[in-house]
Scaffold this motif. Structure first.
Motif, PDB file in Angstrom:
ATOM      1  N   LYS A 137      -3.468   4.971 -13.927  1.00  0.00           N
ATOM      2  CA  LYS A 137      -2.953   3.598 -14.629  1.00  0.00           C
ATOM      3  C   LYS A 137      -2.226   3.167 -13.358  1.00  0.00           C
ATOM      4  O   LYS A 137      -1.456   3.888 -12.771  1.00  0.00           O
ATOM      5  CB  LYS A 137      -2.520   4.520 -16.236  1.00  0.00           C
ATOM      6  N   VAL A 138      -1.663   1.510 -13.715  1.00  0.00           N
ATOM      7  CA  VAL A 138      -0.710   0.954 -13.004  1.00  0.00           C
ATOM      8  C   VAL A 138       0.700   2.196 -12.808  1.00  0.00           C
ATOM      9  O   VAL A 138       1.543   2.316 -11.698  1.00  0.00           O
ATOM     10  CB  VAL A 138      -0.721  -0.328 -13.257  1.00  0.00           C
ATOM     11  N   GLY A 139       0.484   2.897 -14.180  1.00  0.00           N
ATOM     12  CA  GLY A 139       2.257   2.961 -14.133  1.00  0.00           C
ATOM     13  C   GLY A 139       2.481   4.528 -13.496  1.00  0.00           C
ATOM     14  O   GLY A 139       2.921   5.027 -12.488  1.00  0.00           O
ATOM     15  N   TYR A 140       1.018   4.846 -13.162  1.00  0.00           N
ATOM     16  CA  TYR A 140       0.746   6.337 -12.095  1.00  0.00           C
ATOM     17  C   TYR A 140       0.652   6.174 -10.834  1.00  0.00           C
ATOM     18  O   TYR A 140       1.537   6.992 -10.289  1.00  0.00           O
ATOM     19  CB  TYR A 140      -0.442   6.739 -12.694  1.00  0.00           C
ATOM     20  N   ALA A 141       0.532   4.913 -10.115  1.00  0.00           N
ATOM     21  CA  ALA A 141       0.873   5.017  -8.756  1.00  0.00           C
ATOM     22  C   ALA A 141       1.705   3.916  -8.590  1.00  0.00           C
ATOM     23  O   ALA A 141       1.550   3.205  -7.291  1.00  0.00           O
ATOM     24  CB  ALA A 141      -0.756   3.660  -8.927  1.00  0.00           C
ATOM     25  N   MET A 142       2.115   3.486  -9.432  1.00  0.00           N
ATOM     26  CA  MET A 142       3.991   2.280  -8.549  1.00  0.00           C
ATOM     27  C   MET A 142       4.943   3.397  -7.591  1.00  0.00           C
ATOM     28  O   MET A 142       5.182   4.293  -8.167  1.00  0.00           O
ATOM     29  CB  MET A 142       4.124   2.223 -10.397  1.00  0.00           C
ATOM     30  N   VAL A 143       5.454   2.267  -6.856  1.00  0.00           N
ATOM     31  CA  VAL A 143       6.174   3.384  -5.787  1.00  0.00           C
ATOM     32  C   VAL A 143       7.443   2.131  -5.764  1.00  0.00           C
ATOM     33  O   VAL A 143       7.131   1.075  -5.301  1.00  0.00           O
ATOM     34  CB  VAL A 143       5.906   3.035  -4.864  1.00  0.00           C
ATOM     35  N   ASN A 144       8.801   1.694  -5.596  1.00  0.00           N
ATOM     36  CA  ASN A 144      10.056   1.144  -5.252  1.00  0.00           C
ATOM     37  C   ASN A 144       9.994   1.427  -4.342  1.00  0.00           C
ATOM     38  O   ASN A 144       9.958   2.237  -3.151  1.00  0.00           O
ATOM     39  CB  ASN A 144      11.119   1.358  -6.495  1.00  0.00           C
ATOM     40  N   VAL A 145       9.517   0.293  -3.441  1.00  0.00           N
ATOM     41  CA  VAL A 145      10.603  -0.018  -2.109  1.00  0.00           C
ATOM     42  C   VAL A 145      11.405  -0.325  -1.509  1.00  0.00           C
ATOM     43  O   VAL A 145      11.390  -1.554  -1.717  1.00  0.00           O
ATOM     44  CB  VAL A 145       9.156   0.405  -1.092  1.00  0.00           C
ATOM     45  N   GLY A 146      12.549   0.476  -0.788  1.00  0.00           N
ATOM     46  CA  GLY A 146      13.420  -0.792  -0.295  1.00  0.00           C
ATOM     47  C   GLY A 146      13.215  -1.210   0.971  1.00  0.00           C
ATOM     48  O   GLY A 146      12.151  -1.371   1.619  1.00  0.00           O
TER      49      GLY A 146
END
Length: 171
Positions: A137-146
């Protein structure tokens, strides 16, 4: 006194060998200059084949869509392939177009056919939730990049057990 110090230094080499230093692969400049992702890959089954990271828009509709379609629509998509390192820690680096939230997928192409083989290949996402028998699921794959380098850990998962399901090895 000097002899004793030398003896202690030699003893330290045997007691505490130096840890393996990770040699990043992929877009290695992304592990130094941002925005970029540094993915520490753990739990690989073996060192066969090649490794792939894919960057998608962080929406359920776009995650895992065909790259040609995403590019045609002007949406984010980026892929890197690398040979699997023969030993040591596995660290993959990837540039991202700008700071933001993305979805990231790791695959271990063990058979070298450049097509995901459900029975032999591995997969992983930054959330490290056990995938079981369904698509990530997309929620498992999300990463916040600064603006800098964002470091994440991905645990590789392979089909195993009964009934067969994707999960980390050894658990």
């Amino acid at each position: 006194m000097a002899r004793r110090l030398i003896s202690l230094a030699i003893l330290a080499l045997f007691v505490a060998p130096p840890a393996a230093v990770a040699q990043p692969i992929g877009e290695t400049d992304a592990c130094v200059n941002g925005p970029g992702i540094r993915a520490d890959i753990l739990g690989m089954k073996d060192r066969a084949g090649s490794l792939k990271l894919e960057l998608y828009p962080a929406t359920q509709d776009d995650f895992l869509r065909d790259d040609h379609d995403l590019k045609a629509e002007g949406k984010v998509f980026h892929r890197i392939w690398q040979a699997t390192p023969k030993n040591g820690p596995v660290v993959m680096c990837m540039r991202v177009p700008r700071p933001g939230t993305y979805a990231l997928l790791f695959t271990h192409d063990r058979d070298g056919k450049n097509k995901f083989n459900f029975w032999t290949d591995g997969v992983g996402v930054p959330g490290n939730q056990k995938l079981g028998r369904s698509r990530p699921k997309v929620g498992y794959a999300m990463v916040n990049v600064g603006v800098g380098v964002t470091t994440i850990m991905i645990r590789a998962q392979y089909l195993h057990g009964f009934p067969p399901a994707f999960g980390p090895l050894g658990r």
